[in-house]
Design a protein around this motif. Structure first.
Motif, PDB file in Angstrom:
ATOM      1  N   GLN A 129     -80.028 -30.187  37.199  1.00  0.00           N
ATOM      2  CA  GLN A 129     -78.660 -29.875  37.914  1.00  0.00           C
ATOM      3  C   GLN A 129     -77.861 -31.114  38.270  1.00  0.00           C
ATOM      4  O   GLN A 129     -76.659 -31.255  38.629  1.00  0.00           O
ATOM      5  CB  GLN A 129     -78.387 -28.801  38.538  1.00  0.00           C
ATOM      6  N   GLY A 130     -78.718 -32.324  38.129  1.00  0.00           N
ATOM      7  CA  GLY A 130     -78.218 -33.463  38.680  1.00  0.00           C
ATOM      8  C   GLY A 130     -78.494 -33.716  40.307  1.00  0.00           C
ATOM      9  O   GLY A 130     -77.666 -34.658  40.736  1.00  0.00           O
ATOM     10  N   ARG A 131     -79.036 -32.827  40.870  1.00  0.00           N
ATOM     11  CA  ARG A 131     -79.166 -32.847  42.395  1.00  0.00           C
ATOM     12  C   ARG A 131     -80.203 -33.845  42.711  1.00  0.00           C
ATOM     13  O   ARG A 131     -81.067 -34.234  41.897  1.00  0.00           O
ATOM     14  CB  ARG A 131     -79.289 -31.472  42.987  1.00  0.00           C
ATOM     15  N   LYS A 132     -80.207 -34.467  43.776  1.00  0.00           N
ATOM     16  CA  LYS A 132     -80.950 -35.507  44.318  1.00  0.00           C
ATOM     17  C   LYS A 132     -81.256 -35.479  45.981  1.00  0.00           C
ATOM     18  O   LYS A 132     -80.218 -35.149  46.604  1.00  0.00           O
ATOM     19  CB  LYS A 132     -80.878 -36.835  43.804  1.00  0.00           C
ATOM     20  N   ASN A 133     -82.387 -35.985  46.348  1.00  0.00           N
ATOM     21  CA  ASN A 133     -82.403 -36.235  47.816  1.00  0.00           C
ATOM     22  C   ASN A 133     -82.326 -34.840  48.724  1.00  0.00           C
ATOM     23  O   ASN A 133     -81.472 -34.938  49.774  1.00  0.00           O
ATOM     24  CB  ASN A 133     -81.524 -37.410  48.454  1.00  0.00           C
ATOM     25  N   ILE A 134     -82.826 -33.981  48.236  1.00  0.00           N
ATOM     26  CA  ILE A 134     -82.703 -32.506  48.810  1.00  0.00           C
ATOM     27  C   ILE A 134     -84.021 -31.824  48.921  1.00  0.00           C
ATOM     28  O   ILE A 134     -85.065 -32.177  48.224  1.00  0.00           O
ATOM     29  CB  ILE A 134     -81.707 -31.561  48.327  1.00  0.00           C
ATOM     30  N   MET A 135     -84.102 -31.016  49.952  1.00  0.00           N
ATOM     31  CA  MET A 135     -85.470 -30.274  49.770  1.00  0.00           C
ATOM     32  C   MET A 135     -85.195 -28.726  49.701  1.00  0.00           C
ATOM     33  O   MET A 135     -84.127 -28.195  50.207  1.00  0.00           O
ATOM     34  CB  MET A 135     -86.061 -30.137  51.318  1.00  0.00           C
ATOM     35  N   ALA A 136     -85.849 -28.234  48.710  1.00  0.00           N
ATOM     36  CA  ALA A 136     -85.982 -26.860  48.058  1.00  0.00           C
ATOM     37  C   ALA A 136     -86.608 -25.942  49.397  1.00  0.00           C
ATOM     38  O   ALA A 136     -87.601 -26.111  49.776  1.00  0.00           O
ATOM     39  CB  ALA A 136     -86.478 -26.601  47.024  1.00  0.00           C
ATOM     40  N   GLY A 137     -85.889 -24.824  49.907  1.00  0.00           N
ATOM     41  CA  GLY A 137     -86.398 -23.948  50.861  1.00  0.00           C
ATOM     42  C   GLY A 137     -85.978 -22.716  50.599  1.00  0.00           C
ATOM     43  O   GLY A 137     -85.146 -22.495  49.467  1.00  0.00           O
ATOM     44  N   VAL A 138     -86.243 -21.699  51.371  1.00  0.00           N
ATOM     45  CA  VAL A 138     -85.784 -20.369  51.477  1.00  0.00           C
ATOM     46  C   VAL A 138     -85.461 -20.057  52.790  1.00  0.00           C
ATOM     47  O   VAL A 138     -86.026 -19.993  53.733  1.00  0.00           O
ATOM     48  CB  VAL A 138     -87.037 -19.420  51.030  1.00  0.00           C
ATOM     49  N   LEU A 139     -84.250 -19.649  52.660  1.00  0.00           N
ATOM     50  CA  LEU A 139     -83.458 -19.043  54.055  1.00  0.00           C
ATOM     51  C   LEU A 139     -82.990 -17.617  53.924  1.00  0.00           C
ATOM     52  O   LEU A 139     -82.439 -17.376  52.948  1.00  0.00           O
ATOM     53  CB  LEU A 139     -82.350 -19.586  54.542  1.00  0.00           C
ATOM     54  N   ASN A 140     -83.369 -16.703  54.623  1.00  0.00           N
ATOM     55  CA  ASN A 140     -83.014 -15.152  54.429  1.00  0.00           C
ATOM     56  C   ASN A 140     -83.481 -14.808  52.914  1.00  0.00           C
ATOM     57  O   ASN A 140     -82.667 -13.955  52.265  1.00  0.00           O
ATOM     58  CB  ASN A 140     -81.513 -15.097  54.706  1.00  0.00           C
ATOM     59  N   ASN A 141     -84.493 -15.229  52.520  1.00  0.00           N
ATOM     60  CA  ASN A 141     -85.243 -14.859  51.205  1.00  0.00           C
ATOM     61  C   ASN A 141     -84.286 -15.417  50.227  1.00  0.00           C
ATOM     62  O   ASN A 141     -84.386 -14.947  49.021  1.00  0.00           O
ATOM     63  CB  ASN A 141     -85.208 -13.266  51.012  1.00  0.00           C
TER      64      ASN A 141
END
Length: 324
Positions: free
Chosen positions: A283-295
């Motif tokens: 999707q063209g995203r960068k310099n981010i961390m993938a996580g899970v908040l409130n599932n």
């Protein structure tokens, strides 16, 4: 909208190993193959990024290691990458191997490294939180935390058996250098008499108040985080000062908490975050961390990730309630 500009992704694991890393690699491979993307694994963390220690990864092989702890890519801390010259060499390695994007599975130090790397490297980076300490903001849970807590519980339950047999006080030290998450979760679930974490200043006072009149045939369990400024040895000496009659032992669970098969929660978390990381890159995203908040999947910029994840108010209230 997905982009076709990414043809080759590289992934590495960095910092301390954690159960669930291999399941994450499997998910990254599966998502990459579904989008016609070549996937390479980089061995030994940032050291491998600098040296170009690359291996080919595919989902057929990785599906057979999802149940294993540790990381098949190995991991290491890199002093060379902390220096600008090391990062410049790493950049040249990525260019030489035609790598279009980088996924890093690790903790706070890993993401700080990516943040510094982004100053000289314009390829997109995505981070996945892999640390048993659960000390990263931007996600409710990190890879390996649930497994580490289950390991701690299993071992503390066994310690209780012998503690009951001898009417002993046991101080059990669990991992958590800067965070009391493992201590508070495992301590509450084993019915510990006291839980000591770095984030609390009252827990030690409660402990000494309870132990000074302790004279019982029941076990007395103290769970302490390794990062607590009091420390297991000092806790032991202070207990002896207020109650010299107790029969006391110290057990440090240590690195046993990092090993073993990942729990179902950690495997599923790894699969969700692995696929999310590949989708984010497309999707063209960068310099981010993938996580899970409130599932729900959530992406956090590295600048915010490196801030410390504190034990929340609810857990502090539970600690106070059960610690008294």
């Amino acid at each position: 909208m997905k982009t076709n500009s990414i043809k080759h992704i590289a992934v590495f694991t960095s910092g301390g190993d954690s159960p669930g890393m291999n399941a994450t690699l499997y998910a990254i491979a599966k998502a990459s193959e579904a989008n016609g993307i070549k996937l390479s694994g980089i061995r030994k963390g940032y050291e491998g990024v600098i040296d170009g220690d690359l291996v080919s990864l595919n989902s057929n092989e990785l599906k057979n290691v999802t149940q294993k702890g540790g990381t098949i890519l190995k991991t290491a801390r890199s002093k060379r990458f902390m220096e600008l010259e090391g990062r410049k060499k790493a950049l040249q390695t990525l260019k030489t191997n035609n790598i279009d994007a980088l996924i890093a599975i690790g903790g706070d130090g890993t993401f700080k490294g990516l943040l510094a790397f982004s100053e000289i490297c314009d390829i997109p980076f995505i981070g996945i939180p892999g640390t048993i300490d659960n000390d990263i903001s931007g996600t409710d849970y990190t890879l390996g935390f649930d497994s580490a807590v289950n390991t701690a519980i299993e071992n503390i339950d066994k310690i209780r058996d012998t503690a009951e047999s001898h009417n002993r006080v046991f101080i059990v030290e669990v991992m958590g250098r800067d965070s009391g998450y493992i201590a508070i979760h495992s301590g509450l679930m084993v019915g510990a008499d006291a839980i000591l974490i770095p984030e609390s200043g009252k827990d030690f006072i409660y402990l000494l108040d309870k132990i000074k009149n302790y004279d019982s045939e029941d076990a007395f369990l103290v769970v302490v985080s390794e990062g607590d400024e009091i420390g297991a040895e000092l806790v032991s000496s202070k207990i002896k000062e207020v109650n010299a009659n107790v029969d006391l032992r110290i057990t440090r669970l240590g690195h046993v908490q990092r090993g073993g098969n990942p729990s179902a929660l950690d495997r599923m978390l790894g699969i969700r975050l692995g696929v999310a990381a590949v989708d984010a890159l497309l999707q063209g995203r960068k310099n981010i961390m993938a996580g899970v908040l409130n599932n729900q999947l959530h992406f956090t910029p590295f600048e915010e990730v490196v801030k410390e994840h504190q034990v929340n108010k609810e857990l502090h209230q539970l600690l106070e309630l059960f610690g008294k």
